[in-house]
Design an enzyme around this catalytic site. Structure first.
Site, PDB file in Angstrom:
ATOM      1  N   ALA A  12      43.346  34.625  42.074  1.00 37.67           N
ATOM      2  CA  ALA A  12      44.363  33.686  43.134  1.00 37.67           C
ATOM      3  C   ALA A  12      43.009  35.170  44.596  1.00 37.67           C
ATOM      4  O   ALA A  12      43.274  35.906  43.274  1.00 37.67           O
ATOM      5  CB  ALA A  12      45.533  35.074  43.241  1.00 37.67           C
TER       6      ALA A  12
ATOM      7  N   GLY B 101      44.972  32.377  38.387  1.00 32.77           N
ATOM      8  CA  GLY B 101      44.979  30.972  39.237  1.00 32.77           C
ATOM      9  C   GLY B 101      43.963  30.647  38.951  1.00 32.77           C
ATOM     10  O   GLY B 101      44.252  29.045  38.894  1.00 32.77           O
TER      11      GLY B 101
ATOM     12  N   GLU C  37      44.976  28.948  35.748  1.00 35.96           N
ATOM     13  CA  GLU C  37      45.995  27.869  35.976  1.00 35.96           C
ATOM     14  C   GLU C  37      45.547  26.391  37.024  1.00 35.96           C
ATOM     15  O   GLU C  37      46.488  25.457  37.071  1.00 35.96           O
ATOM     16  CB  GLU C  37      47.278  28.439  37.398  1.00 35.96           C
ATOM     17  CG  GLU C  37      47.802  29.556  36.428  1.00 35.96           C
ATOM     18  CD  GLU C  37      48.442  30.607  37.491  1.00 35.96           C
ATOM     19  OE1 GLU C  37      48.195  30.998  37.723  1.00 35.96           O
ATOM     20  OE2 GLU C  37      49.699  31.084  37.193  1.00 35.96           O
TER      21      GLU C  37
ATOM     22  N   GLU D 130      46.510  38.151  33.881  1.00 35.36           N
ATOM     23  CA  GLU D 130      47.814  39.112  35.409  1.00 35.36           C
ATOM     24  C   GLU D 130      48.166  40.157  34.934  1.00 35.36           C
ATOM     25  O   GLU D 130      48.274  41.176  36.016  1.00 35.36           O
ATOM     26  CB  GLU D 130      48.493  37.751  35.474  1.00 35.36           C
ATOM     27  CG  GLU D 130      48.371  37.062  36.608  1.00 35.36           C
ATOM     28  CD  GLU D 130      47.913  36.109  36.003  1.00 35.36           C
ATOM     29  OE1 GLU D 130      47.580  35.903  34.739  1.00 35.36           O
ATOM     30  OE2 GLU D 130      46.804  34.775  36.682  1.00 35.36           O
TER      31      GLU D 130
HETATM   32  N1  3HC Z   1      39.945  38.525  44.688  1.00 40.81           N
HETATM   33  C1  3HC Z   1      39.559  39.108  45.163  1.00 40.81           C
HETATM   34  N2  3HC Z   1      38.380  39.458  45.010  1.00 40.81           N
HETATM   35  C2  3HC Z   1      38.136  39.273  43.448  1.00 40.81           C
HETATM   36  C3  3HC Z   1      38.497  39.040  42.990  1.00 40.81           C
HETATM   37  C4  3HC Z   1      39.194  38.271  42.828  1.00 40.81           C
HETATM   38  N3  3HC Z   1      40.597  37.771  42.439  1.00 40.81           N
HETATM   39  N4  3HC Z   1      38.076  38.667  41.164  1.00 40.81           N
HETATM   40  C5  3HC Z   1      37.102  39.516  41.535  1.00 40.81           C
HETATM   41  N5  3HC Z   1      36.534  40.003  43.329  1.00 40.81           N
HETATM   42  C6  3HC Z   1      35.812  40.363  43.974  1.00 40.81           C
HETATM   43  C7  3HC Z   1      35.733  42.141  43.624  1.00 40.81           C
HETATM   44  O1  3HC Z   1      35.862  43.171  43.815  1.00 40.81           O
HETATM   45  C8  3HC Z   1      34.163  42.411  43.873  1.00 40.81           C
HETATM   46  O2  3HC Z   1      33.907  42.144  45.500  1.00 40.81           O
HETATM   47  P1  3HC Z   1      32.708  42.988  46.182  1.00 40.81           P
HETATM   48  O3  3HC Z   1      31.931  43.022  45.847  1.00 40.81           O
HETATM   49  O4  3HC Z   1      33.140  43.125  46.883  1.00 40.81           O
HETATM   50  O5  3HC Z   1      33.069  44.554  45.277  1.00 40.81           O
HETATM   51  C9  3HC Z   1      33.630  40.880  43.495  1.00 40.81           C
HETATM   52  O6  3HC Z   1      34.669  39.479  43.150  1.00 40.81           O
HETATM   53  C10 3HC Z   1      33.004  40.591  42.448  1.00 40.81           C
HETATM   54  O7  3HC Z   1      32.949  41.742  41.227  1.00 40.81           O
HETATM   55  P2  3HC Z   1      32.537  42.485  40.036  1.00 40.81           P
HETATM   56  O8  3HC Z   1      32.429  43.527  40.320  1.00 40.81           O
HETATM   57  O9  3HC Z   1      33.962  42.446  39.268  1.00 40.81           O
HETATM   58  O10 3HC Z   1      32.295  41.057  39.289  1.00 40.81           O
HETATM   59  P3  3HC Z   1      31.542  41.230  37.611  1.00 40.81           P
HETATM   60  O11 3HC Z   1      30.455  39.929  37.530  1.00 40.81           O
HETATM   61  O12 3HC Z   1      31.368  42.077  37.203  1.00 40.81           O
HETATM   62  O13 3HC Z   1      33.383  40.436  37.087  1.00 40.81           O
HETATM   63  C11 3HC Z   1      35.570  39.059  37.311  1.00 40.81           C
HETATM   64  C12 3HC Z   1      33.658  38.691  37.589  1.00 40.81           C
HETATM   65  C13 3HC Z   1      35.047  38.533  35.427  1.00 40.81           C
HETATM   66  C14 3HC Z   1      35.571  37.803  37.565  1.00 40.81           C
HETATM   67  C15 3HC Z   1      36.330  40.483  37.420  1.00 40.81           C
HETATM   68  O14 3HC Z   1      35.640  40.651  39.275  1.00 40.81           O
HETATM   69  C16 3HC Z   1      37.454  40.080  37.709  1.00 40.81           C
HETATM   70  O15 3HC Z   1      37.968  40.031  36.188  1.00 40.81           O
HETATM   71  N6  3HC Z   1      38.566  39.273  38.043  1.00 40.81           N
HETATM   72  C17 3HC Z   1      40.017  39.806  38.530  1.00 40.81           C
HETATM   73  C18 3HC Z   1      39.807  38.598  37.585  1.00 40.81           C
HETATM   74  C19 3HC Z   1      41.388  39.091  38.189  1.00 40.81           C
HETATM   75  O16 3HC Z   1      42.354  39.562  37.196  1.00 40.81           O
HETATM   76  N7  3HC Z   1      42.114  37.241  38.208  1.00 40.81           N
HETATM   77  C20 3HC Z   1      43.486  37.197  38.625  1.00 40.81           C
HETATM   78  C21 3HC Z   1      44.088  37.625  39.953  1.00 40.81           C
HETATM   79  S1  3HC Z   1      46.209  37.563  40.038  1.00 40.81           S
HETATM   80  C22 3HC Z   1      46.176  35.663  40.036  1.00 40.81           C
HETATM   81  O17 3HC Z   1      45.331  35.119  39.500  1.00 40.81           O
HETATM   82  C23 3HC Z   1      47.830  35.387  40.344  1.00 40.81           C
HETATM   83  C24 3HC Z   1      47.615  34.187  39.947  1.00 40.81           C
HETATM   84  O18 3HC Z   1      48.958  33.912  39.115  1.00 40.81           O
HETATM   85  C25 3HC Z   1      49.250  33.341  41.206  1.00 40.81           C
END
Ligand code: 3HC
Length: 693
Positions: free
Chosen positions: A62, A101, A104, A124
């Site tokens: 998400a 997501g 998912e 999450e």
């Molecule tokens: N939403 C919004 N922005 C995100 C994002 C997300 N889920 N994941 C990454 N970004 C953004 C970062 O803020 C960053 O932005 P910036 O360049 O402006 O600073 C950019 O994407 C790149 O991210 P990283 O610097 O972390 O890049 P890496 O290559 O080191 O890592 C990654 C990539 C492994 C995808 C890492 O960003 C990550 O772990 N992201 C979060 C994943 C996560 O927690 N997902 C679950 C979200 S909650 C959800 O999905 C709820 C659902 O169940 C309904």
């Protein structure tokens, strides 16, 4: 450009998500996906659908930046229902990370194909929430709750191979993953109605439930105070007790409650603050880091050995330098013992241990640093020693080599002035144990070359650290603020609190250890020596050290450590000593609540943080928070000291500091101008703009 592009590959419609950098499921992507599936579903030229993605990530989840805002339609669970109920089979082509997501989406598809480098997970939990688009309901249905629950509880992704072993992906494709997914989709289409994850019950056996309940009981013991861990258990249990639609509704309700919780907000704040910290003000992205193929570390003590391990763990050869062979042997033995422990615990293979040990070479004398691209000095914390080492290194290190000091307090420009190449000298402050702690303070003195700063940051990331660039000052950011807490803790003792009361308040706040237990562990003599060198005094702490109470290593400090005791015990002698110090100062001792203790310890730190911002030593409040979260075990769900201050209210903190300053007569407790200004304007630190460090 369209966020989701639909193209035909024969009779397969391929919907490709293109939302750089990581294909987060923003409102536009959700709408695009729903539209693509609907369009392909009604197109007579299409038999099957593939969901693919452009770029390095499949879908990172998400869009976290949308959390806390009113949800924009279509919401993800509805899009996924449309995918799952599609009459034409939908196959996910996972070429990179499928997280949250993102996974998912894949779970709602009728089959999944992954490339070998793909990683799949539901992280999450790390954001204080649980999966909210069917992850808790579909993953157990696909692979069993006993395998699904640990994935969601740890939040750690699994490899494509592991996912195949679990039955989470149907195929690992060595070649073109979209092509393989298209072939599988056509194959499914030829077989009739596609299999729906929601209908799959075969993994949910009584044995699976029993195994899940055992894991849940264990998790309750270990994480009973984490509301999302408990919510996760409840949601997953639903796969055994509720029909799919009700399980989905229950998951959604839990998800919504958790998203609104301050703890999740703090964790999301930290997620973005960490990424923000990676951007160094004043240094363009075009500045290229210098290549680092070989390193040298000076000093084979605990710190030097730990830093050498960081290089070896990242596959970079490193020379560990000392003045005598005996010290090298001791250092190498310590490193070997740490690796051995990981092998015994099963977190490292014997082969990897040998590989890593082979990358560390011991050497006597600085001359061995001649071919290193970076030299990190981790020698004795004394300016004379540092100047001598850097002066000598200047004649030894190759041109362009980066000369870094791991000093935790000392002035980097003075160290740099011992060389004829101050532009190549920088601070790289690791935290103990260096092979474990994530924080790296990159100390950027005036005059250091931009590409040296960029290299230190890039190298930090290669070493698996969270680098934060800070300016040069005594103690930099972390230790400078810690010094305030240490002083506040001593003041509390004199005012009437006892060590165990202070420590209990701090652990209840969420730290793993209180300041006095911590000091006993680290050795009270360390602070004593520093105070003496600075001509400073601390009545209680000094008296303990004068009595030889250095902490755990001497069996007594603020607490008593009888042989075999697992934790320190209260010592009437110490309590009498504290009472004596209070009496000598004419202080009438009084009791403090846990909240008062926390305020008295943390407010002065926040005040120092504000000064650090005023002076431009830290570029952003978030940088300070990332330092405390990764170097000092500040409780993650409280988001760091500056975020915490915002949640308390800066006006409240200002009033409390004024009262403390008046009571103690200590002018350093007066609120800093920045803190006062923000409080007067009714603002928080989060409203400050970034400035050059
Ligand atoms: N939403 C919004 N922005 C995100 C994002 C997300 N889920 N994941 C990454 N970004 C953004 C970062 O803020 C960053 O932005 P910036 O360049 O402006 O600073 C950019 O994407 C790149 O991210 P990283 O610097 O972390 O890049 P890496 O290559 O080191 O890592 C990654 C990539 C492994 C995808 C890492 O960003 C990550 O772990 N992201 C979060 C994943 C996560 O927690 N997902 C679950 C979200 S909650 C959800 O999905 C709820 C659902 O169940 C309904």
């Amino acid at each position: 450009m369209e966020l989701v592009q639909l193209a035909l590959r024969g009779r397969v419609a391929v919907a490709t998500i293109a939302n750089p950098p990581v294909n987060a499921l923003s409102a536009g992507v959700r709408a695009g996906l729903a539209e693509a599936v609907a369009k392909a579903g009604s197109d007579p030229a299409v038999d099957a659908i593939v969901i693919a993605a452009a770029g390095k990530a499949f879908i990172a989840g998400a869009d976290i930046s949308e959390f806390g805002k009113p949800p924009a339609a279509p919401i993800l669970p509805d899009v996924l229902e449309a995918i799952e109920t599609s009459a034409k089979p939908v196959v996910a082509a996972i070429q990179g990370v499928a997280l949250g997501g993102g996974l998912e989406v894949a779970l709602a598809c009728h089959a999944r194909v992954a490339s070998p480098a793909a990683r799949l997970g539901l992280p999450e939990i790390k954001l204080g929430i649980i999966p909210g688009a069917g992850g808790t309901q579909r993953l157990p249905r696909l692979i069993g709750a006993a395998k699904a629950f640990p994935m969601m509880l740890s939040g750690e992704p699994v490899s494509a191979d592991k996912a195949a072993e679990y039955g989470l992906v149907d195929m690992v494709a060595l070649g073109d993953v979209v092509e393989a997914a298209a072939a599988l989709a056509l194959d499914l289409a030829s077989k009739g109605a596609p299999p729906r994850t929601a209908d799959r019950m075969e993994a949910l056996t009584p044995a699976d439930r029993e195994a899940f309940e055992a894991l849940a009981a264990d998790a309750t013991k270990k994480s009973g105070d984490m509301p999302n861990a408990m919510a996760l258990i409840e949601a997953v249990r639903g796969v055994f007790t509720l029909p799919f639609a009700e399980g989905m509704a229950a998951e959604r309700a839990l998800f919504r409650t958790l998203v609104a919780d301050e703890r999740s907000k703090a964790l999301r704040y930290a997620f973005f603050a960490e990424r923000e910290a990676a951007k160094v003000p004043g240094i363009e992205a075009s500045v290229k880091p210098r290549p680092i193929a070989k390193a040298a570390v000076i000093g084979a003590g605990t710190m030097g050995g730990g830093i050498a391990m960081c290089f070896a763990n990242a596959g970079i050869p490193v020379t560990l330098i000392e003045t005598e062979q005996g010290q090298i042997d001791n250092g190498m033995n310590r490193v070997a013992a740490i690796y051995e422990m990981s092998v015994t615990r099963g977190s490292l293979t014997a082969e990897k241990r040998d590989e890593r040990m082979a990358l560390i070479t011991g050497a006597v004398g600085l001359a061995a640093a001649h071919d290193a691209d970076i030299v990190i000095e981790a020698a004795f914390e004394e300016m004379g020693v540092k100047k001598q080492i850097f002066g000598a290194l200047d004649g030894i290190a190759k041109p362009g080599a980066i000369l870094a000091s791991n000093t935790s307090y000392l002035d980097i420009p003075t160290i740099a002035a011992a060389t004829k190449r101050p532009q190549d000298v920088i601070g790289m402050h690791f935290f103990s144990p260096a092979n474990v702690m994530k924080l790296l303070e990159v100390v950027r003195p005036a005059g250091v070359a931009d590409d040296v700063v960029a290299t230190a940051v890039a190298l930090g990331r290669t070493l698996g650290k969270v680098p934060v660039v800070v300016g040069n000052c005594f103690g930099f950011v972390g230790n400078r603020m810690l010094a305030q807490r240490t002083r506040a803790a001593e003041r509390l003792l004199i005012a009437g609190a006892l060590p165990h009361e202070v420590d209990a308040a701090v652990t209840a706040f969420g730290f793993k250890m209180g300041p006095f237990a911590m000091s006993d562990l680290a050795g009270n003599d360390i602070g004593w020596r520093t105070r003496k060198s600075l001509g400073k005094k601390a009545a209680v702490a000094d008296a303990l050290c004068e009595a030889g109470r250095f902490g755990q290593k001497t069996g007594k400090g603020y607490y008593l450590y009888p042989a075999g005791a697992r934790a320190g015990q209260r010592d009437p002698e110490v309590e009498a000593l504290i009472a004596r110090v209070s009496a000598e100062r004419g202080v009438t001792r009084r009791s403090f609540t846990a909240d008062e203790i926390v305020a008295r310890l943390m407010d002065p730190m926040v005040n120092e943080g504000a000064r650090i911002l005023e002076e431009g030593i830290a570029a952003r409040p978030g940088d300070i928070d990332i330092i405390w979260l990764n170097g000092y075990n500040w409780p993650a769900w409280r988001g760091g000291p500056m975020h915490w201050a915002d949640t308390v209210g800066l006006d409240v903190i200002v009033k409390r500091l004024e009262a403390q300053a008046a009571e103690s007569g200590d002018a350093t407790l007066e609120p800093s101008p920045l803190l006062r200004r923000l409080a007067t304007e009714g603002k928080g630190f989060s409203e400050l703009k970034a400035q050059a460090a």
